[in-house]
Design a protein around this motif. Structure first.
Motif, PDB file in Angstrom:
ATOM      1  N   GLY A  51       5.990  -7.232  20.006  1.00  0.00           N
ATOM      2  CA  GLY A  51       4.917  -5.313  19.568  1.00  0.00           C
ATOM      3  C   GLY A  51       5.858  -4.675  20.071  1.00  0.00           C
ATOM      4  N   ALA A  52       5.091  -3.150  20.127  1.00  0.00           N
ATOM      5  CA  ALA A  52       5.970  -1.546  20.714  1.00  0.00           C
ATOM      6  C   ALA A  52       4.508  -1.461  21.688  1.00  0.00           C
ATOM      7  CB  ALA A  52       6.818  -1.194  19.508  1.00  0.00           C
ATOM      8  N   PRO A  53       3.744  -1.477  22.267  1.00  0.00           N
ATOM      9  CA  PRO A  53       3.968  -2.884  23.359  1.00  0.00           C
ATOM     10  C   PRO A  53       3.914  -3.517  23.280  1.00  0.00           C
ATOM     11  CG  PRO A  53       3.137  -1.279  24.784  1.00  0.00           C
ATOM     12  CD  PRO A  53       3.170  -0.659  23.049  1.00  0.00           C
ATOM     13  N   PHE A  54       2.440  -3.869  22.932  1.00  0.00           N
ATOM     14  CA  PHE A  54       1.913  -5.500  22.474  1.00  0.00           C
ATOM     15  C   PHE A  54       2.027  -5.387  20.976  1.00  0.00           C
ATOM     16  CE2 PHE A  54       0.065  -2.832  26.409  1.00  0.00           C
ATOM     17  CZ  PHE A  54       0.580  -4.040  27.417  1.00  0.00           C
ATOM     18  N   VAL A  55       1.301  -6.553  20.716  1.00  0.00           N
ATOM     19  CA  VAL A  55       1.711  -7.181  19.003  1.00  0.00           C
ATOM     20  C   VAL A  55      -0.375  -6.415  18.262  1.00  0.00           C
ATOM     21  CG1 VAL A  55       1.387  -9.089  17.574  1.00  0.00           C
ATOM     22  CG2 VAL A  55       2.950  -8.795  18.941  1.00  0.00           C
ATOM     23  N   ASP A  56      -0.404  -6.138  17.663  1.00  0.00           N
ATOM     24  CA  ASP A  56      -1.978  -5.740  17.369  1.00  0.00           C
ATOM     25  C   ASP A  56      -2.298  -6.832  16.648  1.00  0.00           C
ATOM     26  OD1 ASP A  56      -1.299  -3.130  17.394  1.00  0.00           O
ATOM     27  OD2 ASP A  56      -0.802  -2.974  15.540  1.00  0.00           O
ATOM     28  N   GLY A  57      -3.776  -7.414  17.175  1.00  0.00           N
ATOM     29  CA  GLY A  57      -4.623  -8.384  17.264  1.00  0.00           C
ATOM     30  C   GLY A  57      -4.158  -9.877  18.059  1.00  0.00           C
ATOM     31  N   ALA A  58      -3.350 -10.216  18.453  1.00  0.00           N
ATOM     32  CA  ALA A  58      -2.718 -10.889  19.227  1.00  0.00           C
ATOM     33  C   ALA A  58      -3.687 -10.978  19.949  1.00  0.00           C
ATOM     34  CB  ALA A  58      -1.107 -11.253  19.347  1.00  0.00           C
ATOM     35  N   SER A  59      -4.418 -12.411  20.622  1.00  0.00           N
ATOM     36  CA  SER A  59      -4.904 -12.738  22.062  1.00  0.00           C
ATOM     37  C   SER A  59      -4.645 -14.071  22.314  1.00  0.00           C
ATOM     38  CB  SER A  59      -6.677 -12.360  21.625  1.00  0.00           C
ATOM     39  OG  SER A  59      -6.674 -12.810  21.065  1.00  0.00           O
ATOM     40  N   VAL A  60      -4.708 -13.960  23.971  1.00  0.00           N
ATOM     41  CA  VAL A  60      -4.453 -15.383  24.536  1.00  0.00           C
ATOM     42  C   VAL A  60      -5.732 -16.078  25.735  1.00  0.00           C
ATOM     43  CG1 VAL A  60      -3.099 -16.822  26.123  1.00  0.00           C
ATOM     44  CG2 VAL A  60      -1.528 -15.257  23.825  1.00  0.00           C
ATOM     45  N   SER A  61      -6.718 -16.557  25.090  1.00  0.00           N
ATOM     46  CA  SER A  61      -7.283 -17.752  25.264  1.00  0.00           C
ATOM     47  C   SER A  61      -6.908 -18.190  27.190  1.00  0.00           C
ATOM     48  CB  SER A  61      -8.853 -17.501  24.666  1.00  0.00           C
ATOM     49  OG  SER A  61      -8.408 -17.069  23.553  1.00  0.00           O
ATOM     50  N   ALA A  62      -8.063 -18.279  27.513  1.00  0.00           N
ATOM     51  CA  ALA A  62      -7.802 -18.551  28.898  1.00  0.00           C
ATOM     52  C   ALA A  62      -9.255 -19.640  30.104  1.00  0.00           C
ATOM     53  CB  ALA A  62      -6.376 -18.338  29.598  1.00  0.00           C
ATOM     54  N   GLU A  63      -8.863 -20.257  30.564  1.00  0.00           N
ATOM     55  CA  GLU A  63     -10.113 -20.727  31.561  1.00  0.00           C
ATOM     56  C   GLU A  63      -9.751 -20.895  33.014  1.00  0.00           C
ATOM     57  OE1 GLU A  63     -12.862 -24.615  32.303  1.00  0.00           O
ATOM     58  OE2 GLU A  63     -11.279 -24.667  30.852  1.00  0.00           O
ATOM     59  N   ILE A  64      -9.458 -19.980  33.828  1.00  0.00           N
ATOM     60  CA  ILE A  64      -9.636 -20.557  34.916  1.00  0.00           C
ATOM     61  C   ILE A  64     -10.312 -21.585  35.801  1.00  0.00           C
ATOM     62  CG2 ILE A  64     -10.429 -19.043  37.870  1.00  0.00           C
ATOM     63  CD1 ILE A  64     -10.408 -16.651  36.559  1.00  0.00           C
ATOM     64  N   LEU A  65      -9.135 -22.281  36.312  1.00  0.00           N
ATOM     65  CA  LEU A  65      -9.116 -23.680  37.166  1.00  0.00           C
ATOM     66  C   LEU A  65      -9.747 -23.238  38.312  1.00  0.00           C
ATOM     67  CD1 LEU A  65      -6.412 -25.946  34.965  1.00  0.00           C
ATOM     68  CD2 LEU A  65      -8.552 -25.341  34.359  1.00  0.00           C
ATOM     69  N   ALA A  66      -8.946 -22.662  39.517  1.00  0.00           N
ATOM     70  CA  ALA A  66      -8.832 -22.804  40.519  1.00  0.00           C
ATOM     71  C   ALA A  66      -8.566 -21.623  41.175  1.00  0.00           C
ATOM     72  CB  ALA A  66      -7.988 -23.885  41.287  1.00  0.00           C
ATOM     73  N   ASN A  67      -9.007 -21.018  42.419  1.00  0.00           N
ATOM     74  CA  ASN A  67      -9.048 -19.845  42.940  1.00  0.00           C
ATOM     75  C   ASN A  67      -8.536 -20.074  44.845  1.00  0.00           C
ATOM     76  OD1 ASN A  67      -9.287 -17.965  41.225  1.00  0.00           O
ATOM     77  ND2 ASN A  67     -11.319 -18.100  41.997  1.00  0.00           N
ATOM     78  N   GLY A  68      -7.145 -20.113  44.801  1.00  0.00           N
ATOM     79  CA  GLY A  68      -7.057 -20.156  46.640  1.00  0.00           C
ATOM     80  C   GLY A  68      -5.758 -19.498  47.022  1.00  0.00           C
ATOM     81  N   LYS A  69      -5.339 -19.634  47.973  1.00  0.00           N
ATOM     82  CA  LYS A  69      -4.391 -18.883  48.821  1.00  0.00           C
ATOM     83  C   LYS A  69      -3.367 -19.829  49.199  1.00  0.00           C
ATOM     84  CE  LYS A  69      -7.207 -16.686  52.378  1.00  0.00           C
ATOM     85  NZ  LYS A  69      -6.820 -15.923  53.443  1.00  0.00           N
ATOM     86  N   ASP A  70      -1.848 -19.521  48.682  1.00  0.00           N
ATOM     87  CA  ASP A  70      -0.644 -19.901  48.458  1.00  0.00           C
ATOM     88  C   ASP A  70      -0.209 -20.247  49.680  1.00  0.00           C
ATOM     89  OD1 ASP A  70       0.981 -20.658  47.365  1.00  0.00           O
ATOM     90  OD2 ASP A  70       1.721 -18.686  46.486  1.00  0.00           O
ATOM     91  N   ARG A  71       0.900 -20.702  50.557  1.00  0.00           N
ATOM     92  CA  ARG A  71       1.229 -21.315  52.117  1.00  0.00           C
ATOM     93  C   ARG A  71       1.264 -19.839  53.039  1.00  0.00           C
ATOM     94  NH1 ARG A  71       6.530 -20.758  52.326  1.00  0.00           N
ATOM     95  NH2 ARG A  71       7.755 -19.663  50.334  1.00  0.00           N
TER      96      ARG A  71
END
Length: 103
Positions: A51-71
């Protein structure tokens, strides 16, 4: 395998289907789904769409598994010969997501 380059929380990630990755905290609850519209490239091999900068009509779906704090990291400040020392700890928040579909 088909992969995509996405922009998420100010960073860029290369993702593929069923991949689990840690991203900066997104502020959503565990189990919620997420639709990423800012896809910069998608495809595989010679079938890559950029894309320039993004691809038209493209999308990615995701699911949130966890939230947390790093070391914990140590933030240490010092001025030599001035008896000035400060130590501070910091734990960065993150969200763990699983990519479900690339469209």
């Amino acid at each position: 395998t088909v992969y995509a380059l996405v922009k998420l929380a100010g960073k860029q990630f290369r993702v593929s289907k069923d991949e689990v990755l840690r991203v900066p905290y997104l502020g959503k609850d565990v189990g919620q789904s997420l639709e990423i519209k800012e896809v910069m490239a998608v495809g595989e091999g010679s079938d890559m769409r950029v894309g320039a900068p993004f691809v038209d009509g493209a999308s990615v779906s995701a699911e949130i598994l966890a939230n947390g704090k790093d070391r914990k990291i140590r933030v240490f400040k010092k001025k030599r010969r001035k008896k000035y020392r400060r130590t501070q700890g910091h734990r960065q928040m993150y969200s763990e997501i699983k990519i479900t579909t690339i469209a």
